[in-house]
Design a protein around this motif. Structure first.
Motif, short mmCIF file in Angstrom:
data_model
loop_
_atom_site.label_atom_id
_atom_site.label_comp_id
_atom_site.label_asym_id
_atom_site.label_seq_id
_atom_site.Cartn_x
_atom_site.Cartn_y
_atom_site.Cartn_z
N GLY A 347 0.81 -1.22 0.00
CA GLY A 347 0.00 0.00 0.00
C GLY A 347 0.84 1.26 0.00
O GLY A 347 0.45 2.27 -0.59
N ASP A 348 2.00 1.24 0.67
CA ASP A 348 2.86 2.42 0.73
C ASP A 348 3.84 2.51 -0.43
O ASP A 348 4.59 3.48 -0.54
CB ASP A 348 3.66 2.41 2.04
CG ASP A 348 2.75 2.50 3.26
OD1 ASP A 348 1.64 3.06 3.12
OD2 ASP A 348 3.14 1.98 4.32
N LEU A 349 3.86 1.47 -1.32
CA LEU A 349 4.88 1.40 -2.34
C LEU A 349 4.75 2.52 -3.37
O LEU A 349 5.74 3.04 -3.86
CB LEU A 349 4.82 0.03 -3.05
CG LEU A 349 5.95 -0.29 -4.03
CD1 LEU A 349 7.29 -0.29 -3.31
CD2 LEU A 349 5.71 -1.64 -4.71
N PHE A 350 3.51 2.92 -3.66
CA PHE A 350 3.28 3.92 -4.70
C PHE A 350 2.94 5.29 -4.14
O PHE A 350 2.41 6.15 -4.85
CB PHE A 350 2.16 3.44 -5.65
CG PHE A 350 2.50 2.16 -6.34
CD1 PHE A 350 3.31 2.15 -7.46
CD2 PHE A 350 2.00 0.95 -5.86
CE1 PHE A 350 3.62 0.96 -8.09
CE2 PHE A 350 2.32 -0.23 -6.49
CZ PHE A 350 3.12 -0.23 -7.61
N SER A 351 3.19 5.52 -2.88
CA SER A 351 2.95 6.84 -2.30
C SER A 351 4.04 7.80 -2.76
O SER A 351 5.17 7.41 -3.04
CB SER A 351 2.94 6.74 -0.77
OG SER A 351 4.21 6.34 -0.29
N ALA A 352 3.70 9.05 -2.86
CA ALA A 352 4.64 10.05 -3.37
C ALA A 352 5.88 10.15 -2.51
O ALA A 352 6.98 10.42 -3.01
CB ALA A 352 3.94 11.41 -3.45
N SER A 353 5.74 9.94 -1.21
CA SER A 353 6.90 10.10 -0.32
C SER A 353 7.94 9.01 -0.53
O SER A 353 9.10 9.18 -0.17
CB SER A 353 6.43 10.09 1.14
OG SER A 353 5.77 8.86 1.44
N SER A 354 7.56 7.85 -1.13
CA SER A 354 8.52 6.75 -1.31
C SER A 354 9.15 6.72 -2.69
O SER A 354 10.00 5.87 -2.95
CB SER A 354 7.82 5.40 -1.03
OG SER A 354 6.77 5.19 -1.97
N LEU A 355 8.70 7.58 -3.60
CA LEU A 355 9.23 7.57 -4.97
C LEU A 355 10.61 8.22 -5.02
O LEU A 355 10.85 9.26 -4.38
CB LEU A 355 8.28 8.31 -5.92
CG LEU A 355 6.91 7.66 -6.17
CD1 LEU A 355 6.07 8.51 -7.08
CD2 LEU A 355 7.09 6.26 -6.75
N VAL A 356 11.49 7.61 -5.79
CA VAL A 356 12.84 8.14 -6.01
C VAL A 356 13.09 8.16 -7.51
O VAL A 356 12.85 7.16 -8.20
CB VAL A 356 13.90 7.27 -5.31
CG1 VAL A 356 15.30 7.82 -5.59
CG2 VAL A 356 13.64 7.21 -3.82
N TRP A 357 13.54 9.29 -8.06
CA TRP A 357 13.81 9.38 -9.48
C TRP A 357 15.25 9.83 -9.71
O TRP A 357 15.90 10.40 -8.82
CB TRP A 357 12.85 10.35 -10.18
CG TRP A 357 12.92 11.76 -9.64
CD1 TRP A 357 12.21 12.30 -8.62
CD2 TRP A 357 13.80 12.81 -10.11
NE1 TRP A 357 12.55 13.60 -8.39
CE2 TRP A 357 13.53 13.94 -9.31
CE3 TRP A 357 14.76 12.88 -11.10
CZ2 TRP A 357 14.21 15.14 -9.48
CZ3 TRP A 357 15.43 14.09 -11.29
CH2 TRP A 357 15.15 15.20 -10.49
#
Length: 492
Positions: A347-357
């Motif tokens: 559930g937390d995998l696609f949250s904005a806070s976990s995204l790294v680019w």
């Protein structure tokens, strides 16, 4: 603000890559120049050409001989001959190589995803959350479990700044076209070989028929000689000569039968069958058809020869290799980007806070390799010169082949009339000498000589007629599949 500062140089690099693409190396627009005549030496008349090319449809050239058995055999070569099948597979491989090289012009995108769960064995449990977001279940005896999920999608692209990739595609495409021409050459060679062997087999049928008649005639002569010997009119040597002549004729008949069997076996292999399961019915009175060769044959017909087309495409392919080698003197640019995330729960995998680019650009340039790049360029240029020489030699050999076959067709057609006249005269001499021998006017040696001369004349005529057909097949092959499909207009 920071993200904007990072994107500006990357966008600038992409724009430069897209706008500064330049092809390195020599251009290839036309085939190498070959000093060729405008007409064949053995040809006649003046002409102008339409628009010949190696891809022009030639049609079923074997139908010019008006033989349904030959037409069936030639059509079977298309699907059953293993050399043609191998050439077709090589062409399919060349097409796949073109697609493979074309794929290098586009970005490569990859996706990586993983899920892991680990832990230790223990007593009671307590649940805590770490600062990284992972869920940890701790047992009273020291046991714990951990869950983690991660995905990453990334892309990389090498802009074709110096034309290396596009030249690789062009070279592969030239190789594909050369393989297609090789396929046409293999098909033409197999069909021509079938026709040549078939005409040789029909010649063997005719020769066997003549020899069978000769053996029957010699048997009658032997009977006559025995009767004369028993009557005390002829000498014993006459009987021995007649027996020798008959035995030689029978041996010649067996030789022809062996030759016919070998030709039948060769045809079976060419059409993709085992010799044991293939046979052709003998036709001693087989009608001989020789197609009329046009009086004016344009030398530009050679543009339809598949071996010339293949050689020319190899030149184009070698030219692209020069540009590919020269591109190593210039830096290569690679652009990359990725987007990923990691979390303790799906559930937390696609949250904005976990995204790294991440976005990046890299430039690579060889500073020193002890002259290896220059050696590769020199090797590519030498390969190009070799391909040019082979192309020119192929063209010159093609002119030689056509000149030879045109001369052969012309001379053989003139010889037929003379051979027919000689055969008729020899037959009359044979009959007259035999009549004089029965009347006791000449010795048997004259009969033997007259019969041998007549037999040789008849067999030479059959051989000449077969040679005319073989020469026509060879001329068709030399012209890349015949002269049909072109519109030639006589010059005034």
């Amino acid at each position: 603000m920071t993200r904007s500062l990072l994107l500006k140089p990357l966008c600038l690099a992409i724009c430069l890559a897209l706008t500064a693409c330049a092809s390195i190396g020599p251009r290839y627009d036309t085939p190498p120049v070959v000093d060729t005549p405008v007409a064949f030496k053995q040809g006649q008349g003046e002409w102008v050409r339409a628009a010949p090319a190696d891809t022009l449809e030639r049609g079923p050239w074997w139908q010019l001989f008006n033989d349904p058995v030959l037409s069936d055999l030639a059509a079977r070569v298309e699907v059953s001959n293993q050399n043609v099948a191998a050439a077709a597979a090589a062409y399919a491989q060349a097409r796949a190589l073109v697609a493979q090289q074309r794929a290098t012009l586009f970005p490569v995108v990859g996706l990586d995803a993983s899920a892991n769960r680990s832990g230790t064995r223990g007593g009671g449990t307590t649940t805590t959350t770490t600062s990284t977001g992972a869920t940890v279940v701790t047992g009273s005896g020291g046991g714990s479990t951990r869950s983690s999920y991660q995905f990453d999608i990334g892309a990389s692209w090498e802009p074709d700044v110096w034309g290396r990739l596009s030249r690789s595609v062009a070279g592969a495409r030239a190789g594909e076209q050369a393989s297609l021409a090789d396929l046409a050459a293999a098909r033409l060679a197999a069909q021509g070989e079938v026709a040549a062997n078939y005409f040789g087999l029909r010649e063997a049928d005719a020769q066997r028929h003549l020899l069978s008649q000769t053996v029957a005639g010699y048997e009658r002569v032997l009977q006559i000689t025995n009767n004369r010997y028993n009557a005390g009119i002829a000498a014993r040597t006459d009987v021995l000569q007649a027996q020798t002549q008959l035995a030689n004729a029978r041996a010649d008949l067996l030789t022809v039968e062996r030759q016919r069997a070998q030709l039948e076996h060769a045809i079976a292999v060419l059409v993709g069958q085992a010799p044991a399961s293939f046979s052709l019915k003998a036709e001693p009175n087989w009608p001989i058809t020789v197609p009329d060769v046009p009086l004016s044959v344009p030398s530009t017909l050679l543009q339809r020869r598949p071996d010339i087309a293949s050689a020319e495409r190899r030149v184009a392919q070698a030219n692209e290799e020069i540009g590919i080698a020269q591109s190593a003197w210039f830096p290569s640019l690679r652009l990359s980007g990725s987007l990923g995330a990691g979390a303790a729960s799906i559930g937390d995998l696609f949250s904005a806070s976990s995204l790294v680019w991440a976005l990046g650009a890299s430039v690579a340039q060889t500073i020193f390799n002890a002259g290896a790049t220059g050696a590769q360029v020199d090797a590519a240029r030498a390969g190009f010169e070799e391909a040019v020489a082979r192309y020119r030699q192929t063209v010159l050999t093609a002119f030689q082949n056509v000149e030879d076959q045109l001369a052969g067709v012309r001379v053989l057609s003139q010889q037929v009339t003379l051979r027919e006249e000689a055969s008729r005269a020899a037959d009359l001499v044979e009959q007259q000498v035999l009549n004089r021998y029965q009347a006791g006017q000449v010795g048997f040696t004259e009969v033997v000589n007259a019969q041998a001369t007549a037999q040789n004349a008849r067999r030479a005529l059959v051989q000449l007629q077969s040679d005319r057909q073989a020469a026509a097949v060879a001329l068709i092959q030399s012209l890349g599949g015949g002269w049909t499909g072109l519109e030639t207009t006589a010059g005034r």
